[in-house]
Every structure is written in C-alpha cells, then in structure tokens.
Design an enzyme around this catalytic site. Structure first.
Site, PDB file in Angstrom:
ATOM      1  N   ASP A  92       5.163 -12.525  30.595  1.00  0.00           N
ATOM      2  CA  ASP A  92       4.373 -13.728  30.351  1.00  0.00           C
ATOM      3  C   ASP A  92       3.702 -14.163  31.640  1.00  0.00           C
ATOM      4  O   ASP A  92       3.319 -13.331  32.458  1.00  0.00           O
ATOM      5  CB  ASP A  92       5.304 -14.814  29.786  1.00  0.00           C
ATOM      6  CG  ASP A  92       4.632 -15.718  28.790  1.00  0.00           C
ATOM      7  OD1 ASP A  92       3.781 -16.526  29.207  1.00  0.00           O
ATOM      8  OD2 ASP A  92       4.937 -15.632  27.590  1.00  0.00           O
ATOM      9  N   HIS A 124       3.670 -21.627  30.688  1.00  0.00           N
ATOM     10  CA  HIS A 124       3.806 -20.965  29.384  1.00  0.00           C
ATOM     11  C   HIS A 124       5.061 -20.109  29.319  1.00  0.00           C
ATOM     12  O   HIS A 124       5.876 -20.222  28.391  1.00  0.00           O
ATOM     13  CB  HIS A 124       2.561 -20.122  29.132  1.00  0.00           C
ATOM     14  CG  HIS A 124       2.487 -19.500  27.777  1.00  0.00           C
ATOM     15  ND1 HIS A 124       3.121 -18.325  27.456  1.00  0.00           N
ATOM     16  CD2 HIS A 124       1.825 -19.881  26.659  1.00  0.00           C
ATOM     17  CE1 HIS A 124       2.861 -18.005  26.200  1.00  0.00           C
ATOM     18  NE2 HIS A 124       2.066 -18.945  25.700  1.00  0.00           N
ATOM     19  N   SER A 324       2.929 -18.061  20.160  1.00  0.00           N
ATOM     20  CA  SER A 324       3.778 -17.718  21.303  1.00  0.00           C
ATOM     21  C   SER A 324       5.166 -18.312  21.151  1.00  0.00           C
ATOM     22  O   SER A 324       6.177 -17.662  21.437  1.00  0.00           O
ATOM     23  CB  SER A 324       3.153 -18.258  22.595  1.00  0.00           C
ATOM     24  OG  SER A 324       1.994 -17.562  22.940  1.00  0.00           O
TER      25      SER A 324
END
Length: 429
Positions: A92, A124, A324
C-alpha cells in the site's frame, strides 16, 4: 472528496493507464495474461525510488485526532478475536508503526522513495492495516478483525509521490516488485492488496503486456506458495469508468489489476451503509465477495489516535471509504481463519469465506457482479457453515387457500364432536 480525486489517488484507488475521463470500449472480458516469470525477473529486486520522483514532501501536517469515545466495534470484528502469530503483508502507501498495531510493523521495502515503508504520508495503508490487525483501545470499540496480527509493510504507491512528479506511482511494474518482496518475507500467510490499477478493457485485447504479465506472475507465485491474496475490486471514477452490472458476464469497459486475476486472488467489492451493493464499487465477473466499505474511524498515520479523514494532495480531508477498506475487512477475516486453523490450506480459507457469505439485498441471483457470492460473515466463516434461515410459510391463497381452510374447519368440527361425546360420557357416570 471529489469523485475525480477518489479515482485518481491511492486513498481510494491506485489507477494507471487510463487518462482521466477516458471511456473504454465495451468488449468481451479479456482473459488475464499468462504469468510472465521472465518479465518479473527483469524488474529490479531492491526497493528504490521511483523514476522521476524528486521529493515526497512535504507530507501533510495531519488533522487533530477526533474524539471517538462512543464508537461501536467494526461490524466484522469478533469478541475475543486474537490473531497473534499470523503475519499479514500490506502492499500500500506504507504503514505507520501505530501503537494499536500491537503485533508489530516490519519494514518490507519502500518501492516509492527507497526509504522506509513505515512512512505513510497518505494514511491509506495505515488505515488498511488497522482494519486488519488493530487491537481495541481502552476508551473506544475500534479494533481490527484480526487483532494482534503482525504487519509487513510494503510501500508501492503514494498520491504524494504522484504529485511530486513520479509517473510510475502504483503502476503494474511497481506493484509486481512490491508483491514479490511481500511474498519473500518469511511467515506471510495473507497478502492485502487494497489497490486497483485500472485499464480500459479494449486495450487488453490481443498482444502481450509485460507489466501486467509480471504482476500476474508475482500474484500467481504468492498464491502458489499458499498465501491468501485479497485484492480490491476498485472504485468507479474518471480513471475507472463503470462496468454495467447487467452485462459484465458478457462484456466490460474497465479491468482492474490485480483483482482481475480471479484464479489467484480473492477480489472484494463494497457494500454501502445499508448493507446493499455500493454503486461506486467497480462491477465485474471477477468479484468474489463484498464487505462494508465505510470506516467511521481509522488508525491515524500521524498520531497515536484515530481519524475519520484522509488528507491528499490538492484536496480537503475526505472520508475513509471504498473497496480498499472492504478488502481490509476480508483480509482480516482470512488472517483470523489462519490463526484459528493454522493447518487450513489457503484454498480452503478462500472457499470458507466465499461459501459462508450472507445474501445481500438488492443483488442479483447467483454470482452478483458487484458483491460476488454475498457479504462477508466472519462468524459463519469461523464456524464453517451459515446458520439456516427459516423461510416464512406462504399465506394460503386461491383454491389452495380455500382447501386449506376447509381442512382446518373439518378438524375443528371433529374435535368439537369428540368433546361433546366425552362430556356426555362423564355425565352418564
């Protein structure tokens, strides 16, 4: 957060190969590329800065952590869950060493800046890792699905690297290198790819694509080694034009990698807050399962607290929502199964998660292109079977209903006559 940004940056979608606003041509779903081991081997092994990257800074100052004292636990969390001893790789934007990630965060390689994967400008990857493995805090109910799992952080993209001039942020070649690095880490049993590099389907018809072939080879190798690979279906936006859910069995406009590699990955779509298929979740015949995509509070990459927002280049803070984070929930469930059943093969872990999925209101019959087999049900997956749901008996109607009521009336009459006869015998005595 504007829809264009959601599609353009890693916080909700790692997109490449499709200019913003481009429209793909609807074609029959192309066959995923053959794993290209030679193309994968040709990629550099060691983590290094992306070509064209001049700087990663400045990272955002961050938002003051919000007070979340009244938050409820994650809908996928299970009381008493413990995944200590399980290692989950998160490919990520990096994963900060947040104190709630009590299983530890290991630097698995920075393929963005060549520094450390424990740096996370975007937030994130830290949010994803928290949904997988965070331990609950003493003052709130926020915890991961597989608390205590060890996290291997591999940095493959950053919206800030894109803003700093790198054209290779999150492309298939970079993802292939990152997946290879994650797979080579000892003990990894779940690989979390909360990313989707979108391509127009028409561009994939005919001809080899070395970058896609390399990514397919990396993912295939991970699956062959017994790692459960969980990938995002992707989010609809200018860089990821929507597929028509009514026609995805025959044709698609947009293909997401690695979610498209259906034989080797468990591909996850998103549900909205009502538990229905999220229209922002990219549909496709490769979607296997769905989970809630909205996260009220996530681990904050820039503090020891929680946040309800992600801050990205050129944008106001936006919500933590999308495929996600649905992917993170499913990856956490896979990690929890691996903790409870260490000898269970990866294929059986996937089969349990898919086979125990709950029906989703508003989805089509059979395999739905937005939610796959249905909604993640961690409790049922741990039990290995879904609890049966009793269907209500249909109300009598028409001729059948008339016959049913006649039968009921006959029984009532018989019972009444029997009662009268019994009463007469008692009086006669």
């Amino acid at each position: 957060m504007p829809a264009a940004l959601l599609a353009a940056v890693l916080a909700l979608l790692l997109a490449t190969g499709t200019p913003a606003g481009a429209q793909g041509v609807a074609v029959a779903p192309p066959v995923p590329p053959t794993p290209d081991a030679a193309a994968l081997a040709a990629l550099p092994d060691a983590p290094s800065a992306l070509p064209g990257l001049t700087s990663l800074g400045p990272c955002p100052a961050g938002i003051a952590p919000n007070g979340f004292a009244a938050l409820l636990p994650d809908p996928a969390a299970q009381p008493g869950a413990d995944a200590r001893g399980v290692t989950v790789a998160v490919v990520d934007s990096g994963v900060a060493a947040h104190p709630r990630l009590a299983g530890g965060v290991v630097d698995g390689g920075d393929f963005v800046a060549g520094r450390s994967a424990t740096a996370d400008c975007d937030g994130h990857g830290t949010a994803v890792a928290g949904i997988v493995a965070a331990v609950p805090g003493p003052d709130d109910g926020v915890g991961g699905v597989a608390p205590g799992a060890r996290t291997v952080a591999v940095r493959a993209d950053s919206a800030w690297s894109s803003a700093a001039g790198s054209a290779s942020a999150g492309d298939e070649a970079t993802l292939a290198r990152a997946v290879r690095a994650a797979t080579d880490r000892p003990g990894v049993s779940v690989l979390t790819l909360a990313v989707a590099a979108c391509r127009p389907a028409a561009s994939l018809v005919g001809g080899a694509d070395p970058a896609l072939g390399a990514l397919r080879a990396a993912v295939h190798d991970a699956a062959a080694r017994g790692i459960v690979v969980v990938a995002a279906a992707g989010n609809v936006g200018p860089a990821c034009p929507a597929n028509d859910p009514a026609q995805t069995a025959e044709r698609v406009t947009t293909v997401p990698a690695p979610g498209w590699f259906d034989d080797d990955v468990l591909t996850v779509g998103a549900l909205d807050d009502a538990g229905r298929p999220d229209p922002a979740s990219l549909a496709g015949p490769w979607v296997d399962l769905a989970a809630p995509g909205n996260v009220p509070a996530a681990l904050d990459a820039r503090s020891a607290g929680l946040t309800a927002d992600l801050t990205l280049p050129g944008s106001a803070p936006g919500p933590v929502t999308g495929t996600s984070f649905a992917t993170a929930r499913v990856a956490g469930a896979a990690a929890l199964l691996r903790a409870r059943f260490p000898a269970m093969p990866a294929g059986e872990v996937v089969a349990r998660l898919v086979g125990t999925a709950a029906p989703v209101a508003g989805s089509g019959p059979g395999r739905d292109p937005v939610v796959g087999a249905g909604a993640l049900d961690v409790r049922a997956a741990l039990a290995g079977v879904r609890a049966p749901v009793a269907a209500p008996a249909p109300a009598p109607s028409g001729r059948d209903g008339t016959l049913a009521w006649v039968a009921v009336g006959a029984v009532v009459v018989v019972l009444a006559v029997a009662g009268i006869a019994l009463a007469r015998r008692r009086r006669a005595r």
